[in-house]
Design a protein around this motif. Structure first.
Motif, PDB file in Angstrom:
ATOM      1  N   THR A 157      42.796  39.196  46.607  1.00  0.00           N
ATOM      2  CA  THR A 157      43.211  39.489  45.230  1.00  0.00           C
ATOM      3  C   THR A 157      42.051  39.409  44.240  1.00  0.00           C
ATOM      4  N   ASP A 221      49.772  45.842  43.059  1.00  0.00           N
ATOM      5  CA  ASP A 221      50.194  44.554  43.613  1.00  0.00           C
ATOM      6  C   ASP A 221      50.993  44.829  44.896  1.00  0.00           C
ATOM      7  N   SER A 239      45.937  42.615  45.116  1.00  0.00           N
ATOM      8  CA  SER A 239      46.270  42.945  43.737  1.00  0.00           C
ATOM      9  C   SER A 239      44.996  43.205  42.950  1.00  0.00           C
ATOM     10  N   GLY A 245      40.894  35.832  41.278  1.00  0.00           N
ATOM     11  CA  GLY A 245      41.543  36.185  42.529  1.00  0.00           C
ATOM     12  C   GLY A 245      41.021  35.344  43.677  1.00  0.00           C
TER      13      GLY A 245
END
Length: 388
Positions: A157, A221, A239, A245
């Protein structure tokens, strides 16, 4: 041939990035002789950067027919990767294709079929395969020393992008221009590495959220659950909306666990494989003895430079590629499976129905709200690669 004459098709973020690296001398066996882009502003900008010996074209086919190049780097928007690669193959040109191999597997199968008919070098820009931690992880798993894979988890992420990123090009984050979001743009490397190291799953159940964190029509996402033929399970989470992240790739095996995080590879090794331990342990709360270590690697991580140099070496001397172009279809199949599962609202089995995916994608392309009055902007991408 002492040097490979290279044509760059598409002079946006990636095309210009390759050009900068080559100008720095990072790929001494490649010489840029031609550039093609349909945007005259990008051609004008390229002329300020590149030597006077470079020839410019407003059409990729004109570049291919010019006789000025031996090989191509295809760095256009995703939909054009297969058709332009195919045109290169038909002209006997070597091709290095940027990721992803294409938007949908049906398209990529056609590209691979043409590549196999052509007696040329075909490579994919899977630069994360040069990373020592992933190479070592694959080596350990392939050796069988830690037994079979039981669980795969990758949370990736740290691809954060602000709205300005999506507003930097009319084609970005649209079904008609890009064919997808984080799965097609940021994550092809992780999808490739996951299948390269762990193999392909047989079932995918994905929740793909469209424009959850940004004003876009494609996904930003994703949470996908996977099942493998040997009973192993997997979870892939990504995401572009998380700040900060994470990036952690974890594989549990019969004899322990491997984790890549923060440029390091860590190993937890059981003294007795779990399947054997659970059958022989007589204590209700018994656990196998575990040895923890940081795994030593060769430290090499050449990224794009390594892929380009292997491409040139393959053309000139037949040396191995980092990633054969025909392997690019596996990551596309994975992203297509995640999209299709979400489109249909149910798990899908692999291989998926290529025609069904294409039909579902085209439904979304038909209603795509392609951006207008957007001036394409080129950015330095050197700090955007989230390999580990």
């Amino acid at each position: 041939m002492e040097k490979v004459r290279l044509g760059i098709i598409g002079f946006g973020n990636m095309g210009s990035g390759h050009a900068r690296s080559i100008l720095k001398g990072e790929s001494p066996e490649l010489e840029i002789t031609a550039v093609a882009d349909i945007n005259p502003d990008k051609i004008a900008w390229a002329k300020t950067m590149l030597p006077e010996t470079v020839t410019y074209f407003d059409d990729a086919i004109k570049l291919m027919d010019s006789g000025l190049v031996d090989a191509l780097i295809i760095a256009t928007p995703h939909y054009f990767h297969p058709p332009l690669s195919i045109e290169g193959f038909k002209r006997g040109l070597h091709v290095m294709c940027e990721k992803p191999a294409g938007v949908y597997a049906k398209q990529v199968r056609e590209m691979n079929a043409e590549a196999e008919k052509a007696n040329v070098t075909f490579g994919m820009m899977f630069n994360q395969r040069t990373n020592c931690v992933y190479r070592k992880m694959k080596e350990i798993i392939d050796s069988g020393e830690m037994g079979a894979i039981r669980r795969v988890n990758w949370i990736i992420t740290n691809w954060y992008r602000p709205q300005a990123y999506y507003d930097s090009g009319a084609w970005r984050a649209t079904w008609s221009g890009e064919g997808g979001g984080v799965l097609l743009n940021q994550c092809p490397h992780q999808l490739d590495l996951m299948q390269w190291i762990c193999g392909m799953p047989v079932k995918v159940d994905a929740h793909v959220h469209l424009g959850k964190w940004h004003d876009i029509e494609v996904e930003d996402d994703v949470t996908a659950y996977m099942e493998y033929a040997n009973g192993a399970t997997g979870l892939f989470i990504t995401s572009t909306g998380d700040a900060p992240g994470s990036n952690r790739f974890e594989i549990t095996l019969d004899k322990g666990k491997l984790v890549v995080e923060g440029d390091k590879l860590y190993k937890w090794e059981l003294d007795v494989p779990e399947p054997e331990f659970t059958k022989t342990c007589t204590y209700a709360f018994g656990e196998p003895k575990i040895t923890y270590s940081e795994v030593e690697t060769d430290g090499l991580n050449e990224q794009h430079k390594g892929v380009r140099n292997a491409f040139a070496a393959n053309i000139l001397r037949g040396e191995p590629l980092v990633a054969s172009g025909v392997e690019g279809i596996n990551g596309v199949i994975l992203s297509n499976a995640m999209h299709l599962s979400s489109f249909l609202g149910k798990p899908v089995e692999l291989p998926i129905d290529d025609e069904l995916y294409y039909e579902e994608l085209m439904k979304r392309v038909a209603t795509s709200r392609r951006k207008v009055d957007v001036v394409d902007k080129v950015s330095d991408t050197s700090n955007s690669y989230k390999g580990v």
